[in-house]
Design a protein around this motif. Structure first.
Motif, mmCIF file in Angstrom:
data_model
loop_
_atom_site.group_PDB
_atom_site.id
_atom_site.type_symbol
_atom_site.label_atom_id
_atom_site.label_comp_id
_atom_site.label_asym_id
_atom_site.label_seq_id
_atom_site.Cartn_x
_atom_site.Cartn_y
_atom_site.Cartn_z
ATOM 1 N N ARG A 198 -4.346 9.594 -5.136
ATOM 2 C CA ARG A 198 -3.956 8.371 -5.092
ATOM 3 C C ARG A 198 -2.065 8.561 -4.718
ATOM 4 O O ARG A 198 -1.284 7.784 -3.641
ATOM 5 C CB ARG A 198 -3.385 7.352 -6.259
ATOM 6 C CG ARG A 198 -4.951 6.335 -6.667
ATOM 7 C CD ARG A 198 -4.922 6.427 -7.586
ATOM 8 N NE ARG A 198 -6.005 5.423 -8.730
ATOM 9 C CZ ARG A 198 -7.403 5.797 -8.582
ATOM 10 N NH1 ARG A 198 -7.409 7.336 -8.882
ATOM 11 N NH2 ARG A 198 -8.207 4.442 -9.025
ATOM 12 N N THR A 199 -1.911 9.617 -5.172
ATOM 13 C CA THR A 199 -0.523 10.626 -4.615
ATOM 14 C C THR A 199 -0.392 11.147 -3.524
ATOM 15 O O THR A 199 0.439 10.697 -2.710
ATOM 16 C CB THR A 199 -0.423 11.618 -5.153
ATOM 17 O OG1 THR A 199 -0.353 11.248 -6.808
ATOM 18 C CG2 THR A 199 1.132 12.190 -5.691
ATOM 19 N N GLU A 200 -1.440 11.624 -2.742
ATOM 20 C CA GLU A 200 -1.006 11.637 -1.519
ATOM 21 C C GLU A 200 -1.458 10.969 -0.184
ATOM 22 O O GLU A 200 -0.188 10.226 1.174
ATOM 23 C CB GLU A 200 -2.536 12.561 -1.473
ATOM 24 C CG GLU A 200 -2.375 13.855 -1.592
ATOM 25 C CD GLU A 200 -3.969 14.700 -1.664
ATOM 26 O OE1 GLU A 200 -3.924 15.910 -1.498
ATOM 27 O OE2 GLU A 200 -5.472 14.110 -1.294
ATOM 28 N N ILE A 201 -1.971 9.476 -0.483
ATOM 29 C CA ILE A 201 -2.039 8.231 0.197
ATOM 30 C C ILE A 201 -1.154 7.579 -0.026
ATOM 31 O O ILE A 201 -0.167 7.284 1.655
ATOM 32 C CB ILE A 201 -2.881 7.084 -0.443
ATOM 33 C CG1 ILE A 201 -4.459 7.752 -0.628
ATOM 34 C CG2 ILE A 201 -2.870 5.752 -0.065
ATOM 35 C CD1 ILE A 201 -5.346 6.921 -1.377
ATOM 36 N N ALA A 202 -0.037 7.562 -1.725
ATOM 37 C CA ALA A 202 0.827 6.877 -1.325
ATOM 38 C C ALA A 202 2.347 8.225 -0.487
ATOM 39 O O ALA A 202 3.481 7.049 0.367
ATOM 40 C CB ALA A 202 1.499 7.675 -2.612
ATOM 41 N N ASN A 227 5.227 2.991 -2.730
ATOM 42 C CA ASN A 227 4.815 3.124 -3.982
ATOM 43 C C ASN A 227 3.744 2.814 -4.691
ATOM 44 O O ASN A 227 2.424 2.775 -5.125
ATOM 45 C CB ASN A 227 5.458 1.871 -4.497
ATOM 46 C CG ASN A 227 6.254 2.327 -5.919
ATOM 47 O OD1 ASN A 227 5.320 2.721 -6.909
ATOM 48 N ND2 ASN A 227 7.910 1.983 -6.262
ATOM 49 N N PRO A 228 3.586 4.544 -5.720
ATOM 50 C CA PRO A 228 2.447 4.922 -6.150
ATOM 51 C C PRO A 228 1.896 4.150 -7.048
ATOM 52 O O PRO A 228 0.829 3.832 -7.117
ATOM 53 C CB PRO A 228 3.217 6.135 -7.613
ATOM 54 C CG PRO A 228 4.151 6.359 -6.396
ATOM 55 C CD PRO A 228 4.963 5.619 -6.291
ATOM 56 N N ILE A 246 -9.280 13.883 -9.805
ATOM 57 C CA ILE A 246 -9.896 12.206 -8.517
ATOM 58 C C ILE A 246 -9.402 12.014 -7.131
ATOM 59 O O ILE A 246 -8.672 11.510 -6.652
ATOM 60 C CB ILE A 246 -9.461 10.678 -9.509
ATOM 61 C CG1 ILE A 246 -9.783 11.292 -11.225
ATOM 62 C CG2 ILE A 246 -10.422 10.046 -8.907
ATOM 63 C CD1 ILE A 246 -10.204 9.806 -11.915
ATOM 64 N N PHE A 247 -10.018 11.877 -6.578
ATOM 65 C CA PHE A 247 -10.088 11.857 -4.645
ATOM 66 C C PHE A 247 -10.954 10.200 -4.550
ATOM 67 O O PHE A 247 -11.966 10.066 -5.021
ATOM 68 C CB PHE A 247 -10.670 12.850 -4.601
ATOM 69 C CG PHE A 247 -9.587 13.733 -4.066
ATOM 70 C CD1 PHE A 247 -8.703 14.134 -3.399
ATOM 71 C CD2 PHE A 247 -9.940 14.588 -4.668
ATOM 72 C CE1 PHE A 247 -8.034 15.555 -3.614
ATOM 73 C CE2 PHE A 247 -9.058 16.266 -5.455
ATOM 74 C CZ PHE A 247 -8.263 16.559 -4.386
ATOM 75 N N LEU A 248 -9.958 9.903 -4.102
ATOM 76 C CA LEU A 248 -11.119 8.316 -3.340
ATOM 77 C C LEU A 248 -11.256 9.267 -1.326
ATOM 78 O O LEU A 248 -10.944 9.710 -0.652
ATOM 79 C CB LEU A 248 -9.766 7.622 -3.295
ATOM 80 C CG LEU A 248 -9.169 7.249 -4.092
ATOM 81 C CD1 LEU A 248 -7.521 6.198 -3.733
ATOM 82 C CD2 LEU A 248 -9.816 6.371 -5.183
#
Length: 404
Positions: free
Chosen positions: A30-34, A40-41, A74-76
Motif C-alpha cells: 500500500r505504501t509503494e502504491i501511494a 494519501n496513504p 502484505i503485498f497487493l
C-alpha cells in the motif's frame, strides 16, 4: 464545495490508477502504491479495501517476518481472473475468437470460416454467443469484447467503413454487438490489434516505436508511436497494401485491394503461380496441389520454392522485392525501432526475413530491427484484450477531461 458527481469521478480515477499500477508493476505494498501514484496513504487504503471487496485485487504475504516476530509484509496483486475479455480477429479466410483473462492467458479458442456480407455478420454473432457460453468461474463476468476487422474502421464509433474480404461497408458493428449482448464492445482495424498484441505480449515488448506489417489475404501495418496506437487523420494509417512499387502502376484503379497487396499478398502469389501453369511452364507447385489449380495456396508456393522449384523461387523472389519496398518506405517515413513481420505469408520467414534485410540495408537512413511475429495467430485476440483494457481506462480519463 466538491460536487457529488466530481467526487465519484475522482474515486473512479483513483481506482483506475491503482489498478493500472498494480497491473503494470505489481505486486506492491500500500505504501509503494501511494508513493507511485502520489495519493494519501489513507486514501489508498480506503480504495484498496473497496477493490478487495470487489475481488479486483487480492492480498498475499511475501518476504520475511521482522526480527521481533512481526507479521510478513502484505503485498497487493491485480486479480487477472476478476473478469474476462472476448477477443475476435476477423480474417479473410477465418474468424478466430478467444476468451482470455486480463493477463492475456487464453482460456478458450474457437475458429469458424469467414463468410461474406450478412452471412459473415451472422457467423460472427454465433461465434460470440458460443464464447459467452464457455464455463467460467463463479461470479466471473465478461468485461468487454474487442473485435479486429480487416479494413478501414472508425474506432470511436465502432464502424467498419470498408472490409473488402467480408463485403462490409459502413457496418455499425459496435452498436450491433452491444445491442445483441449488452457488453461494452470496441472495434478496431485487425492489423492494429495485431500490433497491440505484439507490443503487449510478443515481439514488440519494451519497444516504444514499433510497426507491425502483416501479410496474408492483404497487407497492412499497425503503427505504435510512444507506446500509443497511431491511426491517422482518417484512421487509415498503415494501409501499406496501397503502396505503389513502380511508376507503371500509377493512374490505375485496383478495386477491392491496393496495388502492393494485389501483387505480394496471398491471392497475388497464387495468381502468379496459376498464370505460370496456364502458360505450360513445368512446376512442382501443381504437384503439391495434387493437380488441382484451385487448391494452390501461397503456402504451397513457398513449399515448392524450398524444394528448389524454379517457378516458385521466381515468385518468392518477386514477392520479397515488393515487400522490401514496403519495409523500406515504412522505415524511412516512420523510423521505428523495430518492424515485426507477421501474418500467413510471414510464416515463411526463412525465405522472406533475411532477404528483406539484405535488400534494404544501406537503402534506408536508419536500419530498424526486423523480426518475425512471436504470437502468430494469437496476436489479434491478445490485441483485443489489450484494446479492451486500454479503452476502458480511456473512458474514465475522457469522462474526467471532457474537453481534452
Amino acid at each position: 464545495m466538491q460536487h457529488a458527481g466530481n467526487s465519484k469521478l475522482v474515486k473512479k480515477l483513483n481506482q483506475a490508477a491503482i489498478l493500472r499500477v498494480l497491473r503494470e508493476r505489481g505486486p506492491l505494498s500500500r505504501t509503494e502504491i501511494a508513493g507511485l501514484i502520489h495519493l494519501n496513504p489513507s486514501t489508498v487504503s480506503r480504495i484498496v479495501g473497496e477493490l478487495l471487496a470487489e475481488h479486483l485485487i487480492f492480498e498475499e504475504r511475501r518476504g520475511q517476518s521482522s526480527a521481533k516476530g512481526g507479521r510478513q509484509p502484505i503485498f497487493l496483486q491485480f486479480n487477472y481472473k476478476a473478469s474476462l475479455i472476448v477477443g475476435l480477429d476477423l480474417g479473410g479466410t477465418s474468424m478466430v475468437g478467444a476468451l482470455a483473462d486480463l493477463e492475456g492467458n487464453i482460456l478458450h479458442r474457437e475458429a469458424v470460416p469467414s463468410r461474406y456480407g450478412q452471412e459473415g455478420l451472422e457467423a460472427l454473432m454465433a461465434l460470440v454467443e458460443s464464447l459467452l457460453h464457455v464455463p467460467r468461474l463463479p461470479g466471473q463476468k465478461v468485461r468487454a469484447i474487442g473485435i479486429g476487422a480487416p479494413g478501414v474502421t472508425r474506432s470511436q464509433e465502432g464502424v467498419v467503413v470498408w472490409a473488402p474480404s467480408l463485403g462490409w461497408r459502413e457496418m455499425p458493428l459496435k452498436k450491433i454487438v452491444e445491442e445483441r449482448f449488452g457488453i461494452l464492445t470496441f472495434v478496431e482495424n485487425d492489423v492494429n490489434l495485431h500490433a497491440l498484441g505484439e507490443h503487449w505480449q510478443g515481439a514488440g515488448r519494451g519497444v516504444r516505436d514499433l510497426v507491425c506489417i502483416f501479410i496474408g489475404t492483404g497487407i497492412g501495418a499497425g503503427i505504435i508511436i510512444n507506446d500509443e496506437l497511431y491511426r491517422g487523420a482518417d484512421e487509415a494509417a498503415g494501409e501499406v497494401g496501397y503502396i505503389i512499387p513502380h511508376e507503371k502502376y500509377l493512374g490505375k484503379s485496383y478495386g477491392e485491394f491496393g496495388c502492393l497487396e494485389s501483387l505480394a499478398a496471398g491471392p497475388g502469389i497464387v495468381r502468379s503461380a496459376r498464370q505460370a501453369i496456364q502458360r505450360g511452364i513445368p512446376t512442382a507447385i501443381l504437384d503439391l496441389a495434387a493437380g488441382d489449380e484451385g487448391a494452390i495456396t501461397a503456402e504451397l508456393v513457398f513449399a515448392a520454392a524450398r524444394q528448389g522449384d524454379a517457378v516458385a523461387q521466381k515468385i518468392v523472389d518477386e514477392t520479397v522485392r515488393y515487400l522490401s519496398i514496403a519495409v523500406a518506405n515504412v522505415a524511412s517515413i516512420i523510423n521505428p525501432r523495430r518492424i515485426v513481420l507477421g501474418g500467413g505469408i510471414a510464416k515463411s520467414d526463412d525465405l522472406i526475413l533475411e532477404p528483406i534485410k539484405r535488400l534494404i540495408q544501406g537503402v534506408v537512413p536508419a536500419m530498424p530491427e526486423i523480426v518475425p511475429s512471436q504470437l502468430g495467430s494469437d496476436a489479434g485476440v491478445l490485441g483485443a484484450v489489450s484494446l479492451a483494457l486500454r479503452s476502458t481506462e480511456d473512458l474514465i480519463w475522457k469522462a474526467a477531461h471532457p474537453r481534452g
